[in-house]
Scaffold this motif. Structure first.
Motif, PDB file in Angstrom:
ATOM      1  N   THR A  32       0.832  -1.198   0.000  1.00 10.56           N
ATOM      2  CA  THR A  32       0.000   0.000   0.000  1.00 10.56           C
ATOM      3  C   THR A  32       0.867   1.247   0.000  1.00 10.56           C
ATOM      4  O   THR A  32       1.975   1.237   0.536  1.00 10.56           O
ATOM      5  CB  THR A  32      -0.933   0.024   1.222  1.00 10.56           C
ATOM      6  OG1 THR A  32      -0.143  -0.037   2.393  1.00 10.56           O
ATOM      7  CG2 THR A  32      -1.900  -1.143   1.194  1.00 10.56           C
ATOM      8  N   ARG A  60      -5.316   3.098  -6.342  1.00  8.47           N
ATOM      9  CA  ARG A  60      -5.675   2.636  -5.000  1.00  8.47           C
ATOM     10  C   ARG A  60      -5.204   3.626  -3.940  1.00  8.47           C
ATOM     11  O   ARG A  60      -4.212   4.318  -4.116  1.00  8.47           O
ATOM     12  CB  ARG A  60      -5.047   1.279  -4.701  1.00  8.47           C
ATOM     13  CG  ARG A  60      -5.568   0.172  -5.589  1.00  8.47           C
ATOM     14  CD  ARG A  60      -4.919  -1.144  -5.182  1.00  8.47           C
ATOM     15  NE  ARG A  60      -5.280  -2.220  -6.054  1.00  8.47           N
ATOM     16  CZ  ARG A  60      -6.285  -3.057  -5.836  1.00  8.47           C
ATOM     17  NH1 ARG A  60      -7.028  -2.936  -4.756  1.00  8.47           N
ATOM     18  NH2 ARG A  60      -6.541  -4.024  -6.687  1.00  8.47           N
ATOM     19  N   ASN A  61      -5.932   3.611  -2.819  1.00  8.73           N
ATOM     20  CA  ASN A  61      -5.561   4.479  -1.694  1.00  8.73           C
ATOM     21  C   ASN A  61      -4.678   3.721  -0.703  1.00  8.73           C
ATOM     22  O   ASN A  61      -4.314   2.564  -0.935  1.00  8.73           O
ATOM     23  CB  ASN A  61      -6.802   5.065  -1.023  1.00  8.73           C
ATOM     24  CG  ASN A  61      -7.669   4.019  -0.355  1.00  8.73           C
ATOM     25  OD1 ASN A  61      -7.269   2.877  -0.130  1.00  8.73           O
ATOM     26  ND2 ASN A  61      -8.889   4.403  -0.034  1.00  8.73           N
ATOM     27  N   SER A  62      -4.358   4.349   0.422  1.00  5.93           N
ATOM     28  CA  SER A  62      -3.448   3.751   1.392  1.00  5.93           C
ATOM     29  C   SER A  62      -4.037   2.533   2.102  1.00  5.93           C
ATOM     30  O   SER A  62      -3.309   1.791   2.752  1.00  5.93           O
ATOM     31  CB  SER A  62      -3.013   4.791   2.427  1.00  5.93           C
ATOM     32  OG  SER A  62      -4.140   5.289   3.117  1.00  5.93           O
ATOM     33  N   SER A  63      -5.338   2.313   1.970  1.00  4.34           N
ATOM     34  CA  SER A  63      -5.962   1.106   2.522  1.00  4.34           C
ATOM     35  C   SER A  63      -6.003  -0.021   1.491  1.00  4.34           C
ATOM     36  O   SER A  63      -6.469  -1.110   1.786  1.00  4.34           O
ATOM     37  CB  SER A  63      -7.387   1.411   2.975  1.00  4.34           C
ATOM     38  OG  SER A  63      -7.381   2.373   3.992  1.00  4.34           O
ATOM     39  N   GLY A  64      -5.559   0.271   0.296  1.00  2.09           N
ATOM     40  CA  GLY A  64      -5.588  -0.717  -0.770  1.00  2.09           C
ATOM     41  C   GLY A  64      -6.908  -0.756  -1.516  1.00  2.09           C
ATOM     42  O   GLY A  64      -7.098  -1.587  -2.404  1.00  2.09           O
ATOM     43  N   GLN A  65      -7.827   0.142  -1.175  1.00  2.00           N
ATOM     44  CA  GLN A  65      -9.124   0.179  -1.843  1.00  2.00           C
ATOM     45  C   GLN A  65      -8.990   0.814  -3.221  1.00  2.00           C
ATOM     46  O   GLN A  65      -8.293   1.812  -3.388  1.00  2.00           O
ATOM     47  CB  GLN A  65     -10.129   0.973  -1.025  1.00  2.00           C
ATOM     48  CG  GLN A  65     -10.436   0.362   0.318  1.00  2.00           C
ATOM     49  CD  GLN A  65     -11.301   1.286   1.157  1.00  2.00           C
ATOM     50  OE1 GLN A  65     -11.032   2.484   1.246  1.00  2.00           O
ATOM     51  NE2 GLN A  65     -12.325   0.725   1.773  1.00  2.00           N
ATOM     52  N   ALA A  66      -9.690   0.232  -4.180  1.00  2.00           N
ATOM     53  CA  ALA A  66      -9.685   0.786  -5.531  1.00  2.00           C
ATOM     54  C   ALA A  66     -10.483   2.079  -5.555  1.00  2.00           C
ATOM     55  O   ALA A  66     -11.610   2.136  -5.093  1.00  2.00           O
ATOM     56  CB  ALA A  66     -10.275  -0.211  -6.507  1.00  2.00           C
ATOM     57  N   ILE A  67      -9.872   3.129  -6.060  1.00  2.00           N
ATOM     58  CA  ILE A  67     -10.521   4.428  -6.207  1.00  2.00           C
ATOM     59  C   ILE A  67     -11.147   4.514  -7.601  1.00  2.00           C
ATOM     60  O   ILE A  67     -12.256   4.980  -7.776  1.00  2.00           O
ATOM     61  CB  ILE A  67      -9.504   5.577  -6.014  1.00  2.00           C
ATOM     62  CG1 ILE A  67      -8.819   5.469  -4.655  1.00  2.00           C
ATOM     63  CG2 ILE A  67     -10.153   6.926  -6.211  1.00  2.00           C
ATOM     64  CD1 ILE A  67      -9.756   5.520  -3.470  1.00  2.00           C
TER      65      ILE A  67
END
Length: 99
Positions: A32, A60-67
């Motif tokens: 991440t 992706r953001n720092s949580s690993g979530q796809a933006i």
């Protein structure tokens, strides 16, 4: 039915997690980004025999979530270097437009 079972067994074998050997070090395949930083991952592939290819990018953001993510089909591709560079170029233009 036997052919379907063979396909299934091959699929199961191919999708099993790889277990590292005892003394083998493992490294993460993806990490991440730092907090409040976005990470752009890109990829490209093409078929040598007909010069068709495609690119895909994911942010992706720092949580690993796809933006956001996208994929595009391309023609007249002549090398893996060309398609990878196109994935990078297109991805950078894309995130610039996103702001």
């Amino acid at each position: 039915m036997c052919g379907n079972m063979a396909w299934y067994n091959e699929f199961v074998g191919a999708t099993k997690p790889l277990v590292p050997k005892k003394n083998q070090q493992t490294r993460p395949r993806w990490s991440t980004p730092a907090v409040e930083v976005l990470k752009l991952n890109v990829d490209g592939a093409f078929l040598h025999n007909n010069t068709n290819g495609g690119i895909g990018d994911i942010l992706r953001n720092s949580s690993g979530q796809a933006i956001a993510a996208f994929a595009h089909h391309l023609t007249n591709v002549t090398s893996s270097k060309q398609i990878e560079l196109e994935a990078i170029r297109t991805g950078l233009q894309w995130i610039h437009k996103l702001g």
